[in-house]
Design a protein around this motif. Structure first.
Motif, PDB file in Angstrom:
ATOM      1  N   GLY A  61       0.829  -1.207   0.000  1.00 32.25           N
ATOM      2  CA  GLY A  61       0.000   0.000   0.000  1.00 32.25           C
ATOM      3  C   GLY A  61       0.861   1.254   0.000  1.00 32.25           C
ATOM      4  O   GLY A  61       0.603   2.220  -0.723  1.00 32.25           O
ATOM      5  N   LEU A 112       2.282   1.862  -3.392  1.00 34.86           N
ATOM      6  CA  LEU A 112       1.285   2.422  -4.309  1.00 34.86           C
ATOM      7  C   LEU A 112       1.163   3.929  -4.116  1.00 34.86           C
ATOM      8  O   LEU A 112       1.148   4.699  -5.082  1.00 34.86           O
ATOM      9  CB  LEU A 112      -0.078   1.758  -4.094  1.00 34.86           C
ATOM     10  N   ARG A 140      -5.016  -7.411   3.088  1.00 34.73           N
ATOM     11  CA  ARG A 140      -4.188  -6.391   2.466  1.00 34.73           C
ATOM     12  C   ARG A 140      -5.022  -5.489   1.595  1.00 34.73           C
ATOM     13  O   ARG A 140      -4.804  -4.293   1.529  1.00 34.73           O
ATOM     14  CB  ARG A 140      -3.087  -7.051   1.643  1.00 34.73           C
ATOM     15  N   HIS A 141      -5.998  -6.094   0.922  1.00 35.00           N
ATOM     16  CA  HIS A 141      -6.837  -5.291   0.045  1.00 35.00           C
ATOM     17  C   HIS A 141      -7.583  -4.244   0.862  1.00 35.00           C
ATOM     18  O   HIS A 141      -7.634  -3.078   0.509  1.00 35.00           O
ATOM     19  CB  HIS A 141      -7.818  -6.196  -0.699  1.00 35.00           C
ATOM     20  N   GLY A 176      -5.038  -1.975   2.942  1.00 36.04           N
ATOM     21  CA  GLY A 176      -4.029  -1.314   2.122  1.00 36.04           C
ATOM     22  C   GLY A 176      -4.249   0.165   2.012  1.00 36.04           C
ATOM     23  O   GLY A 176      -3.326   0.939   2.172  1.00 36.04           O
ATOM     24  N   SER A 177      -5.470   0.600   1.743  1.00 32.61           N
ATOM     25  CA  SER A 177      -5.633   2.025   1.554  1.00 32.61           C
ATOM     26  C   SER A 177      -6.505   2.666   2.612  1.00 32.61           C
ATOM     27  O   SER A 177      -6.273   3.793   2.995  1.00 32.61           O
ATOM     28  CB  SER A 177      -6.218   2.289   0.175  1.00 32.61           C
ATOM     29  N   GLU A 179      -7.994   3.123  -3.472  1.00 32.51           N
ATOM     30  CA  GLU A 179      -7.234   1.954  -3.922  1.00 32.51           C
ATOM     31  C   GLU A 179      -7.355   1.771  -5.437  1.00 32.51           C
ATOM     32  O   GLU A 179      -6.385   1.465  -6.121  1.00 32.51           O
ATOM     33  CB  GLU A 179      -7.741   0.706  -3.189  1.00 32.51           C
ATOM     34  N   ARG A 183      -4.198   1.877  -7.911  1.00 33.74           N
ATOM     35  CA  ARG A 183      -3.866   0.739  -8.784  1.00 33.74           C
ATOM     36  C   ARG A 183      -3.844   1.161 -10.244  1.00 33.74           C
ATOM     37  O   ARG A 183      -3.058   0.629 -11.038  1.00 33.74           O
ATOM     38  CB  ARG A 183      -4.843  -0.410  -8.562  1.00 33.74           C
ATOM     39  N   SER A 201      -0.611   2.621 -10.798  1.00 33.28           N
ATOM     40  CA  SER A 201       0.389   1.556 -10.842  1.00 33.28           C
ATOM     41  C   SER A 201       0.465   0.933 -12.247  1.00 33.28           C
ATOM     42  O   SER A 201       1.548   0.558 -12.705  1.00 33.28           O
ATOM     43  CB  SER A 201       0.060   0.486  -9.793  1.00 33.28           C
ATOM     44  N   GLN A 221      -1.891  -8.642  -5.086  1.00 32.86           N
ATOM     45  CA  GLN A 221      -2.211  -7.993  -3.809  1.00 32.86           C
ATOM     46  C   GLN A 221      -1.843  -6.514  -3.801  1.00 32.86           C
ATOM     47  O   GLN A 221      -2.109  -5.817  -2.823  1.00 32.86           O
ATOM     48  CB  GLN A 221      -1.478  -8.697  -2.675  1.00 32.86           C
ATOM     49  N   GLY A 222      -1.197  -6.054  -4.874  1.00 35.79           N
ATOM     50  CA  GLY A 222      -0.927  -4.615  -4.939  1.00 35.79           C
ATOM     51  C   GLY A 222       0.499  -4.220  -5.300  1.00 35.79           C
ATOM     52  O   GLY A 222       0.745  -3.051  -5.576  1.00 35.79           O
ATOM     53  N   ASN A 245       3.562  -3.519  -7.638  1.00 35.90           N
ATOM     54  CA  ASN A 245       3.597  -3.120  -9.041  1.00 35.90           C
ATOM     55  C   ASN A 245       3.979  -4.317  -9.916  1.00 35.90           C
ATOM     56  O   ASN A 245       4.883  -5.086  -9.575  1.00 35.90           O
ATOM     57  CB  ASN A 245       4.611  -1.984  -9.207  1.00 35.90           C
TER      58      ASN A 245
END
Lengths: 197, 262
Positions: free
Chosen positions: A56, A59, B34-35, B38-39, B61, B65, B68, B254-255, B257
């Motif tokens: 995260g 990103l 994580r999803h 994550g944000s 998110e 992405r 990314s 999962q995020g 790159n």
């Protein structure tokens, strides 16, 4: 007649606040990335970091880097073309700087004009511009060390670039603290950066 | 009447939230965790638990992405197929070289070399599987290069094996396809762009530091690319396939790159 003098043109104010957002996002996500492999032997509390986990944070970091770079480029170009950078930040003289620094430390340095920066301000603003430049260049080496061989060599290699990037972050953070302190002491400057005058 | 102790109630609820959060972290399976975290957590957080801005977190998110994906394109554009990663001296090799995977050392998978086969699939003309001896009989190359981990650390290692571009040509892979995908017998999977697959330093590695590839570094065969971050270098190869359909990857899904260039 009531003529409002604009100290900061609108494009500059937009530059300033976009830069503030980009820097805060990059710094806080960068702290989370640092924590994934804390090479200086300490961790940054995760409550201060952005991203929730390494992926995260990456990103956020690799999105905000475009904002910092594009906004910084726009700032430098418009500042150079309009002559504003030169007018506001130059010249800096050693004697004048030392005298302003002494005055600043004894609380005697006046801020009566928002369109005229004293020598200490000029030095601080030039230093933070250079600092952000170093941050971006060392960041490029970390992001794509194979693709920027000259830059990588100039910065002493990948591992050296990590340290330079961290130091430049700390320099930017130090500037931010001083900047916030000075703004608190002179709230008029915050108003001027919001509405232009 | 006494005013309610607002401050202490706030503190309590804050600590309750922390407990709830720790609980959520334990309960959610890791990719979902994580999803979600994550944000939404990142934005200073716990917004998820306040119940009002999950969609805000999700759209952040989505945007991140999308950027990314643009970063994949930027890296593909920056990637110079003939630019070599720096090479080092044998004395620079990190000994011991660090172990890293999505599981601990105690879970390292081991195979019997005699039973191991490298399967080929997708847009490849000659799909016959390969034995370790078959790969070892091909012309071998060696490199001493820097391995850069997504976590930031790096270590110089010495890998030997078959140039991947030679291998792809030998098996009649469609070199105009977009992706080369990898399936590993430790259930890891990833994929790379064809340009990187054909880079002269991309190696089907059979050895590390002059020895057969040790178990912790992906025995019997891994893909070694000094032009990509560590998580793009799959160990314990089981299958290689060529495709025009985006295959994703264990961390990438999962995020992380996807291009993952270094």
């Amino acid at each position: 007649m009531n003529i409002t003098v604009q100290f900061h043109p609108i494009w500059l104010r937009i530059n300033h606040w976009l830069n503030a957002v980009a820097f805060l996002v990059l710094m806080s996500s960068g702290w989370r990335i640092y924590d994934a492999s804390p090479f200086l032997g300490f961790r940054i509390p995760s409550s201060l970091t952005l991203g929730g986990w390494l992926g995260g944070a990456l990103l956020w970091h690799f999105a905000a880097m475009w904002l910092l770079a594009a906004n910084g480029l726009a700032y430098l170009l418009s500042g150079i073309v309009s002559g504003r950078l030169r007018q506001r930040l130059l010249p800096i003289g050693v004697t004048a700087l030392l005298s302003d620094l002494r005055a600043a430390l004894s609380g005697q340095l006046a801020h009566e004009r928002l369109d005229h920066y004293n020598q200490v301000q000029r030095l601080a603003y030039l230093a933070v511009i250079l600092d952000l430049l170093v941050l971006v260049l060392s960041g490029l080496v970390l992001w794509k060390s194979v693709q920027f061989p000259l830059l990588r060599t100039l910065l002493g290699g990948y591992e050296q670039a990590r340290r330079i990037h961290f130091l430049a972050m700390a320099g930017g953070g130090l500037f931010l603290l001083l900047h916030l302190l000075m703004t608190a002491l002179h709230p008029r400057t915050l108003l001027a950066m919001l509405r232009g005058h | 009447m006494r005013t309610p102790p607002t401050a202490s109630r706030l503190d309590l609820s804050r600590s309750d939230r922390a407990d709830l959060l720790a609980e959520a972290r334990r309960l959610l399976p890791s990719p979902l965790r994580r999803h979600l975290l994550g944000s939404s957590l990142s934005l200073g957080g716990l917004a998820m638990l306040t119940g009002c801005s999950l969609s805000g977190g999700a759209s952040a998110e989505t945007l991140l992405r999308a950027v990314s994906r643009l970063n994949d394109d930027a890296q593909a554009w920056l990637f110079d197929p003939s630019r070599l990663a720096p090479v080092y001296r044998e004395a620079d090799v990190a000994r011991p070289f660090p172990y890293n995977a999505y599981y601990g050392v105690e879970q390292i998978r081991r195979v019997d070399d005699r039973n191991w086969r490298l399967e080929l699939g997708g847009l490849i003309a000659h799909k016959a599987s390969w034995t370790l001896a078959g790969l070892a009989a091909l012309p071998q190359d060696e490199q001493i290069t820097r391995h850069i981990c997504v976590e930031g650390w790096s270590a110089i290692g010495r890998w030997g094996g078959v140039r991947f571009s030679d291998f792809l040509k030998r098996v009649g892979a469609d070199l105009g396809a977009r992706y080369v995908g990898f399936r590993c017998f430790d259930d890891y999977y990833t994929s790379i762009d064809m340009a990187t697959a054909l880079h002269p330093q991309t190696l089907l590695a059979l050895s590390f530091d002059g020895q057969p590839l040790p178990a912790e570094f992906g025995h019997p065969v891994k893909l070694r690319m000094p032009t990509k971050l560590g998580y793009k270098n799959p160990k314990y190869l089981a299958e290689i396939f060529v495709s025009n359909v985006y295959p994703g990857g264990y961390w990438e899904d999962q995020g992380y790159n996807w291009f993952g260039g270094s």
